[in-house]
Design a protein around this motif. Structure first.
Motif, PDB file in Angstrom:
ATOM      1  N   ASN A 129       0.811  -1.230   0.000  1.00 13.70           N
ATOM      2  CA  ASN A 129       0.000   0.000   0.000  1.00 13.70           C
ATOM      3  C   ASN A 129       0.839   1.273   0.000  1.00 13.70           C
ATOM      4  O   ASN A 129       0.634   2.162  -0.826  1.00 13.70           O
ATOM      5  CB  ASN A 129      -0.904   0.031   1.243  1.00 13.70           C
ATOM      6  N   MET A 130       1.783   1.355   0.944  1.00 11.24           N
ATOM      7  CA  MET A 130       2.534   2.614   1.075  1.00 11.24           C
ATOM      8  C   MET A 130       3.472   2.825  -0.101  1.00 11.24           C
ATOM      9  O   MET A 130       3.576   3.930  -0.638  1.00 11.24           O
ATOM     10  CB  MET A 130       3.331   2.593   2.378  1.00 11.24           C
ATOM     11  N   GLU A 153       9.457  -7.264  -4.417  1.00 15.98           N
ATOM     12  CA  GLU A 153       8.163  -7.618  -3.836  1.00 15.98           C
ATOM     13  C   GLU A 153       7.943  -9.126  -4.052  1.00 15.98           C
ATOM     14  O   GLU A 153       7.758  -9.557  -5.191  1.00 15.98           O
ATOM     15  CB  GLU A 153       7.045  -6.778  -4.510  1.00 15.98           C
ATOM     16  N   VAL A 174       8.426  -2.189   3.922  1.00 17.61           N
ATOM     17  CA  VAL A 174       7.974  -3.487   4.435  1.00 17.61           C
ATOM     18  C   VAL A 174       7.395  -3.303   5.837  1.00 17.61           C
ATOM     19  O   VAL A 174       7.644  -2.283   6.484  1.00 17.61           O
ATOM     20  CB  VAL A 174       9.125  -4.525   4.496  1.00 17.61           C
ATOM     21  N   VAL A 213       9.841   3.870   5.739  1.00 21.53           N
ATOM     22  CA  VAL A 213       8.503   4.309   6.160  1.00 21.53           C
ATOM     23  C   VAL A 213       7.935   3.384   7.253  1.00 21.53           C
ATOM     24  O   VAL A 213       6.783   3.531   7.642  1.00 21.53           O
ATOM     25  CB  VAL A 213       7.508   4.392   4.964  1.00 21.53           C
ATOM     26  N   ALA A 214       8.748   2.469   7.744  1.00 16.98           N
ATOM     27  CA  ALA A 214       8.245   1.481   8.709  1.00 16.98           C
ATOM     28  C   ALA A 214       7.946   2.120  10.061  1.00 16.98           C
ATOM     29  O   ALA A 214       8.767   2.859  10.606  1.00 16.98           O
ATOM     30  CB  ALA A 214       9.269   0.361   8.883  1.00 16.98           C
ATOM     31  N   ALA A 215       6.790   1.802  10.608  1.00 18.04           N
ATOM     32  CA  ALA A 215       6.416   2.329  11.920  1.00 18.04           C
ATOM     33  C   ALA A 215       7.316   1.734  12.996  1.00 18.04           C
ATOM     34  O   ALA A 215       7.564   0.524  13.020  1.00 18.04           O
ATOM     35  CB  ALA A 215       4.956   1.988  12.220  1.00 18.04           C
ATOM     36  N   PRO A 256       4.489   8.458   6.592  1.00 20.39           N
ATOM     37  CA  PRO A 256       3.453   9.009   5.718  1.00 20.39           C
ATOM     38  C   PRO A 256       2.056   8.575   6.181  1.00 20.39           C
ATOM     39  O   PRO A 256       1.918   7.928   7.225  1.00 20.39           O
ATOM     40  CB  PRO A 256       3.783   8.376   4.355  1.00 20.39           C
TER      41      PRO A 256
HETATM   42  N1  LIG Z   1      -0.618   1.645   5.553  1.00 22.31           N
HETATM   43  C1  LIG Z   1      -0.430   2.764   6.246  1.00 22.31           C
HETATM   44  O1  LIG Z   1      -1.356   3.535   6.564  1.00 22.31           O
HETATM   45  C2  LIG Z   1       0.969   3.157   6.643  1.00 22.31           C
HETATM   46  C3  LIG Z   1       1.231   4.480   7.003  1.00 22.31           C
HETATM   47  C4  LIG Z   1       2.523   4.845   7.348  1.00 22.31           C
HETATM   48  C5  LIG Z   1       3.537   3.907   7.360  1.00 22.31           C
HETATM   49  N2  LIG Z   1       3.239   2.618   7.054  1.00 22.31           N
HETATM   50  C6  LIG Z   1       4.343   1.653   7.120  1.00 22.31           C
HETATM   51  O2  LIG Z   1       4.601   1.216   5.805  1.00 22.31           O
HETATM   52  C7  LIG Z   1       5.124  -0.097   5.846  1.00 22.31           C
HETATM   53  C8  LIG Z   1       4.402  -0.926   4.799  1.00 22.31           C
HETATM   54  O3  LIG Z   1       3.028  -0.919   5.127  1.00 22.31           O
HETATM   55  P1  LIG Z   1       1.922  -1.234   4.023  1.00 22.31           P
HETATM   56  O4  LIG Z   1       0.636  -0.787   4.574  1.00 22.31           O
HETATM   57  O5  LIG Z   1       2.389  -0.762   2.682  1.00 22.31           O
HETATM   58  O6  LIG Z   1       2.000  -2.829   4.075  1.00 22.31           O
HETATM   59  P2  LIG Z   1       1.702  -3.859   2.909  1.00 22.31           P
HETATM   60  O7  LIG Z   1       1.485  -5.185   3.561  1.00 22.31           O
HETATM   61  O8  LIG Z   1       0.657  -3.322   1.994  1.00 22.31           O
HETATM   62  O9  LIG Z   1       3.093  -3.905   2.092  1.00 22.31           O
HETATM   63  C9  LIG Z   1       4.230  -4.568   2.533  1.00 22.31           C
HETATM   64  C10 LIG Z   1       4.749  -5.405   1.365  1.00 22.31           C
HETATM   65  O10 LIG Z   1       6.016  -5.949   1.695  1.00 22.31           O
HETATM   66  C11 LIG Z   1       6.117  -7.189   1.048  1.00 22.31           C
HETATM   67  N3  LIG Z   1       7.201  -7.972   1.664  1.00 22.31           N
HETATM   68  C12 LIG Z   1       7.122  -8.881   2.676  1.00 22.31           C
HETATM   69  N4  LIG Z   1       8.355  -9.382   2.943  1.00 22.31           N
HETATM   70  C13 LIG Z   1       9.213  -8.764   2.102  1.00 22.31           C
HETATM   71  C14 LIG Z   1      10.621  -8.853   1.889  1.00 22.31           C
HETATM   72  N5  LIG Z   1      11.396  -9.678   2.613  1.00 22.31           N
HETATM   73  N6  LIG Z   1      11.179  -8.071   0.920  1.00 22.31           N
HETATM   74  C15 LIG Z   1      10.423  -7.227   0.191  1.00 22.31           C
HETATM   75  N7  LIG Z   1       9.081  -7.112   0.348  1.00 22.31           N
HETATM   76  C16 LIG Z   1       8.491  -7.863   1.283  1.00 22.31           C
HETATM   77  C17 LIG Z   1       4.748  -7.799   1.207  1.00 22.31           C
HETATM   78  O11 LIG Z   1       4.508  -8.855   0.259  1.00 22.31           O
HETATM   79  C18 LIG Z   1       3.846  -6.589   1.015  1.00 22.31           C
HETATM   80  O12 LIG Z   1       3.381  -6.472  -0.310  1.00 22.31           O
HETATM   81  C19 LIG Z   1       4.939  -0.620   7.265  1.00 22.31           C
HETATM   82  O13 LIG Z   1       6.180  -0.673   7.907  1.00 22.31           O
HETATM   83  C20 LIG Z   1       4.038   0.406   7.933  1.00 22.31           C
HETATM   84  O14 LIG Z   1       4.365   0.611   9.285  1.00 22.31           O
HETATM   85  C21 LIG Z   1       2.004   2.228   6.668  1.00 22.31           C
END
Ligand SMILES: NC(=O)c1ccc[n+]([C@@H]2O[C@H](COP(=O)([O-])OP(=O)(O)OC[C@H]3O[C@@H](n4cnc5c(N)ncnc54)[C@H](O)[C@@H]3O)[C@@H](O)[C@H]2O)c1
Length: 284
Positions: A26-27, A49, A84, A108-110, A131
């Motif tokens: 997503n992010m 990915e 991730v 961007v990881a929390a 973000p």
């Molecule tokens: N969604 C939000 O609102 C938001 C906001 C701010 C920050 N974040 C942070 O962004 C990060 C990602 O969140 P998200 O919502 O995009 O999650 P998400 O699950 O949509 O995306 C994470 C992706 O990482 C992939 N992945 C897993 N293991 C992996 C590896 N070893 N190498 C490469 N890719 C791998 C997964 O298949 C997945 O598609 C998190 O750390 C979260 O804390 C999210």
């Protein structure tokens, strides 16, 4: 989507190097959407990915070819965005680090603290970003923190990337990012939560679900825009809606009687505490 981004005046065509994303969920998609919409060529975006479906979606939505595992292509990246989950960061870093030693790293990881990231990657060129999902429509709010040795050029590079998704605010102490995470990172969920409750109330009062949701969403949008454009504090804007002895007074009094404002602060502090815990649990 690209037409939507035309409103922003940042031109990514001039961006010097490839940007790599570790994690294409997503992010990452929100940021890639912003960059592509601002003219960054697909060939300048690398994604690692492992999930087949996510790779197919990235190709279809943004024309970006993602790899299932890190490899030589990562060496071209001037910036690596770590998108991730906190739980998988360490494992992802171990696999990708050998290919991106010289890059600027943007996480961007929390919760995951830059000390951990620096240890895993063997680099001090680390900026953390928090973000939020309105980045998907170019109205994101991002908190930024840079390790002390990150230079002005690297900070400016990060600002250019983040500006494709909305606004950003630098903080000068890393623990403040846990507060940013709790306030604006998780914040869209609080807003949706209120919209859900307002919609439910509308349905209870006899409106259709479509009518109630439209009224609730439109009210949030309008009130947020009014607060954004106004020089006056939200408290005063609220008082203007609240006639003495009127309908709003009845609602606000009921909210205050149940301590909803204090509960909201408590909820946000719980999110802040969880961000710190994530750093302890999944950091080094
Ligand atoms: N969604 C939000 O609102 C938001 C906001 C701010 C920050 N974040 C942070 O962004 C990060 C990602 O969140 P998200 O919502 O995009 O999650 P998400 O699950 O949509 O995306 C994470 C992706 O990482 C992939 N992945 C897993 N293991 C992996 C590896 N070893 N190498 C490469 N890719 C791998 C997964 O298949 C997945 O598609 C998190 O750390 C979260 O804390 C999210």
């Amino acid at each position: 989507m690209p037409g939507f981004w035309g409103r922003w005046a940042i031109d990514c065509r001039a961006m010097e190097s490839t940007i790599a994303f570790i994690g294409g969920g997503n992010m990452a998609s929100a940021i890639i959407g912003g960059l592509r919409g601002q003219g960054l060529p697909a060939a300048q975006v690398e994604v690692v990915e492992p999930w087949d479906e996510a790779r197919a979606r990235l190709a279809q939505q943004f024309g970006v070819q993602a790899q299932a595992a890190p490899g030589e292509a990562l060496r071209r990246a001037g910036v690596v965005v770590w998108a991730v989950k906190p739980q998988t960061f360490r494992e992802a870093a171990q696999a990708a680090a050998p290919f991106c030693a010289d890059a600027l790293h943007l996480s961007v990881a929390a919760g995951i603290r830059s000390d951990s990231i620096a240890a895993w990657l063997g680099s001090e060129r680390i900026v953390r970003a928090m973000p939020n999902t309105p980045a998907l429509v170019g109205l994101g709010m991002t908190g930024l923190y840079a390790r002390p040795s990150v230079g002005d050029a690297d900070r400016a590079q990060v600002e250019r990337i983040v500006a494709t998704t909305g606004e950003s605010v630098w903080v000068d102490a890393e623990p403040l990012l846990d507060g940013v995470t709790a306030l604006s990172g998780s914040g869209p969920a609080y807003v949706f939560f209120f919209i859900e409750a307002m919609t439910r109330a509308g349905i209870e009062m006899g409106l259709t679900a479509a009518q109630a949701q439209r009224l609730a969403v439109g009210t949030f949008r309008g009130a947020a825009e009014l607060a954004h454009r106004s020089d006056e504090p939200p408290e005063l804007l609220r008082q203007r809606v609240t006639s003495k002895g009127g309908t709003t007074y009845a609602a606000i009094t009921a909210l205050q009687a149940d301590g909803v404002d204090a509960l909201l602060v408590k909820a946000i502090r719980a999110a802040q505490a969880r961000a710190a815990e994530l750093g302890d649990e999944f950091g080094r």
